[in-house]
Write an enzyme that holds these catalytic residues in place. Structure first.
Site, PDB file in Angstrom:
ATOM      1  N   LYS A 311       0.885  -1.169   0.000  1.00  0.00           N
ATOM      2  CA  LYS A 311       0.000   0.000   0.000  1.00  0.00           C
ATOM      3  C   LYS A 311       0.916   1.210   0.000  1.00  0.00           C
ATOM      4  CE  LYS A 311      -3.401   2.363   2.981  1.00  0.00           C
ATOM      5  NZ  LYS A 311      -4.332   2.205   4.121  1.00  0.00           N
ATOM      6  N   GLU A 315      -3.272   7.079   2.247  1.00  0.00           N
ATOM      7  CA  GLU A 315      -3.598   7.221   3.666  1.00  0.00           C
ATOM      8  C   GLU A 315      -2.346   7.267   4.534  1.00  0.00           C
ATOM      9  OE1 GLU A 315      -6.470   4.028   4.298  1.00  0.00           O
ATOM     10  OE2 GLU A 315      -8.064   5.354   3.589  1.00  0.00           O
ATOM     11  N   ASP A 389     -14.274   2.570  -1.743  1.00  0.00           N
ATOM     12  CA  ASP A 389     -13.819   1.760  -0.616  1.00  0.00           C
ATOM     13  C   ASP A 389     -14.758   0.569  -0.556  1.00  0.00           C
ATOM     14  OD1 ASP A 389     -12.252   1.050   1.515  1.00  0.00           O
ATOM     15  OD2 ASP A 389     -12.194   3.063   2.342  1.00  0.00           O
ATOM     16  N   GLU A 411      -9.879  -7.221  -5.143  1.00  0.00           N
ATOM     17  CA  GLU A 411      -9.828  -7.212  -3.671  1.00  0.00           C
ATOM     18  C   GLU A 411     -11.209  -6.970  -3.071  1.00  0.00           C
ATOM     19  OE1 GLU A 411      -6.769  -4.686  -1.889  1.00  0.00           O
ATOM     20  OE2 GLU A 411      -7.933  -4.473  -0.074  1.00  0.00           O
ATOM     21  N   GLU A 417     -16.251  -4.029   8.024  1.00  0.00           N
ATOM     22  CA  GLU A 417     -16.015  -2.657   8.472  1.00  0.00           C
ATOM     23  C   GLU A 417     -17.211  -1.764   8.175  1.00  0.00           C
ATOM     24  OE1 GLU A 417     -12.609  -0.898   6.567  1.00  0.00           O
ATOM     25  OE2 GLU A 417     -12.935   1.062   7.487  1.00  0.00           O
ATOM     26  N   TRP A 567     -12.734  12.701   3.699  1.00  0.00           N
ATOM     27  CA  TRP A 567     -12.962  11.945   4.928  1.00  0.00           C
ATOM     28  C   TRP A 567     -14.335  12.275   5.536  1.00  0.00           C
ATOM     29  CZ3 TRP A 567      -7.491  12.242   7.711  1.00  0.00           C
ATOM     30  CH2 TRP A 567      -6.634  11.327   7.069  1.00  0.00           C
TER      31      TRP A 567
HETATM   32  C1  BDP Z   1     -10.196   1.566   4.493  1.00  0.00           C
HETATM   33  C2  BDP Z   1     -10.001   1.270   5.953  1.00  0.00           C
HETATM   34  C3  BDP Z   1      -8.574   1.480   6.382  1.00  0.00           C
HETATM   35  C4  BDP Z   1      -7.645   0.694   5.470  1.00  0.00           C
HETATM   36  C5  BDP Z   1      -7.915   1.062   4.026  1.00  0.00           C
HETATM   37  C6  BDP Z   1      -7.104   0.238   3.030  1.00  0.00           C
HETATM   38  O1  BDP Z   1     -10.848   2.135   6.708  1.00  0.00           O
HETATM   39  O2  BDP Z   1      -8.471   1.048   7.719  1.00  0.00           O
HETATM   40  O3  BDP Z   1      -6.332   0.922   5.812  1.00  0.00           O
HETATM   41  O4  BDP Z   1      -9.267   0.826   3.728  1.00  0.00           O
HETATM   42  O5  BDP Z   1      -7.698  -0.561   2.325  1.00  0.00           O
HETATM   43  O6  BDP Z   1     -11.473   1.145   4.123  1.00  0.00           O
HETATM   44  O7  BDP Z   1      -5.894   0.395   2.945  1.00  0.00           O
END
Ligand code: BDP
Length: 730
Positions: A311, A315, A389, A411, A417, A567
């Protein structure tokens, strides 16, 4: 049935190289608590028992069996021991009623019994056959792991009530890398984990190998999952330290017999953090040398190491953009380090910039599309199912079908979540089926996401699926009984992305609850309605990301003050007095243009956009006339009400099967369904109260106003909601 572990028998001697903890000390028939997952092997009686006994007179194992072959034998031993109460003999010859495990190496005549050419590396043929004039069950494959998969398939058929003497199944996986991604931190917290701590007891590894690791591997192998990344994608550099490599090597040793390779989530800046290199620039020769040496070091400890998942520039994670390089530069540098060892890089496309004002939906495609064709052959780009997401509903990610020269990994997120954690019942099979069957039109009609994923649309041999695991130390593994169905369905989809969600649900219910047909039907029906229920009471009509901040538990459509615009839920719904929704048509962000013309055309016009995606793509007035004839506001309230009604229905339907499901699992599920009902009402009321505060519209006739004032919903905080892991994430 319990065998005296002090009397070693032929099985115990044979299985010794597996080093299982008490492999033959079977503990069958104890109270159902969910630990056994779908591999319950409950004692059989009557006809079912005699039919199986007739087909399990002995097990014929190839000479000098590998540990994988032994794992297959161990599973048969465990399953037959529990289901029959006696363990079959180990046979040397294909006697009447034998189960014959065979590969071309062990049985030179195998090709005349099994269609080996159709099986590939991992496929199997399981069939009632006649060998040397004796009726046997032949479990055949080109490889030992294929035999292991065949054993699990045969046992599944038995648990599904099929006649063991008539099973005839030839099957090969359509996807090569069938992967689980654990978002487990090195302190055992789990990002977005709702099932307790990480099952990796890092502190005690490599010395202590929890027997649970074997059961974990068995469960994965029973579905065909063959790859596991151990640590959080928001990764820490320490995963690459020698001590953690040694811990991972111990896990790899446990998983190897089950055909499972381990992967690490690698942190891009690790050379700087671990060895004080001045840069992590992927074009810097010293950085490349660092990764080459690191790869050598890992392969020294784990010769069949799978590779890295990364990754980057997402983020807060470091990445090649920090040095003015692109994702291909970063991925290829790691790929070069892994290539001599046969390792892979799974480079995630879940990227969006902290600075770019562009619609978040568009950013990954914009970044990656120009890189198509620039990745080395051992790189795959891992793309979430939806553009933003893991929301309860999203349109498929526009990169599917748009990267013809790049093999993609699809994925999913198994951990819920965004669908009620482990307290709401939501069977995700239907969601994944919806994505897999979505038509990208990349290569004409019928170019479904499933066909992009299985490589047929663009002719790729490298194919992959990955999913964020929902596994932890909770006795049920997944935090609830029904969440096991999501691990199960995901695994089965990796084997066959064209499978039907309903069939997988049925198989899971029969294996898990082993109940009568009417009860099975009732439970399958609950599962099939459950995800849509969640969509309806959380965010219907294409609304997305209305979650409260950080922990994502409960509604927060009013949240608008977080540092980064994307966000904030208000970024996604854009509601005001006049209307609601995100205009992604040509008059707005034009995200629709990232899809094939056929798809873009349909989704450009609110009248041809399916209701389920309406507000994802369009900003519409509250009095917009829906296909149903209702106004948008009326329709939205109707969906929220429908979601609550469905949650009530789930609770009632489960009450109706009481007595047909064992008391403990029934009671535990009933409790959670009451939580779900309560929280469905909360979601409905809070969202309606908020949207009503903007549009000032009355409740549609016949509907009930929210129970509380908006301020009350807004005031709820959950500082200790589970799953935030470390470090804190938004
Ligand atoms: C988001 C989650 C976060 C993950 C991110 C990811 O809230 O915790 O780190 O995806 O896929 O949905 O990297």
């Amino acid at each position: 049935m319990t065998q005296d572990p002090k009397t070693p028998n032929a099985f115990e001697k044979l299985l010794a190289p597996l080093a299982l903890v008490h492999p033959v000390n079977l503990e069958c028939g104890r109270e159902e608590d969910g630990y056994d997952l779908w591999l319950r092997y409950r004692p059989l009686a009557g006809d079912a028992k005699s039919r199986l006994a007739a087909r399990a007179a002995s097990i014929v194992v190839p000479a000098d069996p590998s540990t994988t072959m032994l794992a297959a034998v161990a599973e048969l031993h465990r399953a037959l021991g529990c289901m029959l109460g006696t363990v079959p003999a180990l046979g040397k010859h294909a006697d009447e009623g034998a189960i014959v495990l065979a590969t071309p190496a062990s049985m030179p005549t195998l090709a005349s019994h099994a269609p080996l050419e159709k099986l590939g590396a991992d496929g199997f043929a399981v069939r009632a056959d006649t060998v040397d004039g004796q009726r046997v069950t032949l479990i055949a494959a080109n490889s030992d792991v294929g035999v292991l998969y065949g054993v699990f398939a045969w046992l599944r058929a038995v648990m599904l009530g099929r006649d063991p003497g008539r099973v005839d199944e030839v099957s090969a996986p359509k996807v090569r890398f069938r992967m689980l991604n654990h978002w487990d931190n090195l302190d055992r917290s789990v990002e977005r984990g709702y099932a307790g701590e990480s099952i990796w007891d890092w502190w005690k590894l490599p010395d202590v190998k929890d027997p649970r690791y074997v059961d974990y591997a068995r469960a994965n192998a029973s579905l065909g999952i063959n790859a596991v990344s151990l640590n959080n994608v928001s990764s820490k550099p320490e995963m690459l330290l020698p001590q953690f490599i040694a811990k991972a090597a111990a896990l790899a040793d446990v998983f190897r017999p089950y055909g499972i390779k381990v992967y690490f989530a690698a942190r891009f800046s690790a050379p700087v953090e671990l060895d004080r290199l001045p840069t992590a620039d992927p074009l810097d020769p010293k950085v490349c040398a660092w990764w080459n040496a690191k790869a050598d070091e890992i392969y020294e400890a784990i010769p069949d190491f799978g590779g890295f998942i990364v990754k980057a520039n997402s983020e807060g994670q470091p990445g090649p953009h920090d040095y003015g390089r692109d994702h291909a530069d970063g991925a290829n540098m790691m790929a070069r380090a892994l290539a001599p060892h046969g390792g892979m890089v799974m480079w995630r496309a879940f990227v969006y910039s902290p600075a770019d004002p562009e619609d978040r939906h568009k950013q990954a495609y914009t970044d990656f599309k120009p890189l198509d064709g620039k990745f080395l052959p051992n790189v795959m780009v891992q793309v979430k199912n939806g553009a933003i997401d893991f929301q309860p509903r999203e349109p498929f990610h526009p990169m599917f079908g748009a990267m013809p020269k790049t093999p993609l990994v699809l994925e999913f997120q198994v951990t819920k979540e965004y669908l009620g954690f482990a307290t709401h019942l939501a069977y995700l099979g239907t969601m994944w089926e919806e994505v897999l069957r979505a038509d990208t039109h990349a290569n004409g009609p019928g170019s479904t996401v499933a066909k992009v994923t299985d490589g047929t649309v663009h002719g790729h041999a490298l194919t992959g699926m990955a999913a964020v695991a929902n596994i932890g130390t909770h006795r049920t593994w997944c935090g609830s009984h029904f969440d096991q169905a999501n691990w199960y369905a995901y695994g089965r989809f990796t084997w066959d992305p064209h499978a039907a969600a309903r069939d997988l649900a049925r198989d899971w219910v029969v294996q898990t609850f082993a109940t009568d047909a009417a009860t099975t039907d009732a439970i399958v029906a609950m599962m099939m309605m459950s995800r849509e229920a969640v969509v309806d009471y959380m965010m219907p009509l294409g609304l997305h990301h209305l979650f409260d901040t950080g922990h994502h538990h409960g509604p927060g459509p009013w949240v608008s003050e977080l540092a980064r615009p994307e966000w904030n839920p208000t970024y996604y719904h854009r509601a005001d007095k006049e209307g609601i929704g995100f205009d992604r048509s040509a008059s707005g962000s034009d995200a629709v243009a990232q899809y094939a013309p056929e798809v873009a055309k349909a989704w450009s016009d609110p009248r041809t956009t399916p209701d389920e995606l309406l507000l994802w793509f369009h900003h519409l007035p509250w009095d917009f006339r829906m296909k149903s004839g209702k106004t948008l506001w009326e329709e939205m309230v109707a969906h929220y009400d429908g979601g609550v009604a469905a949650a009530v229905e789930l609770r009632k339907r489960w009450e109706a099967v009481k007595g047909h499901v064992d008391a403990r699992r029934h009671g535990e599920t009933a409790t959670l369904l009451r939580v779900q009902e309560r929280e469905a009402i909360w979601w409905r009321d809070a969202c309606i109260a908020y949207f009503q505060s903007l549009n000032g519209l009355p409740m549609p006739p016949g509907t009930t106003a929210p129970a509380l004032m908006l301020a009350e919903y807004k005031s709820r905080t959950f500082p200790y909601a589970p799953g935030r892991g470390l470090p804190p994430v938004a």
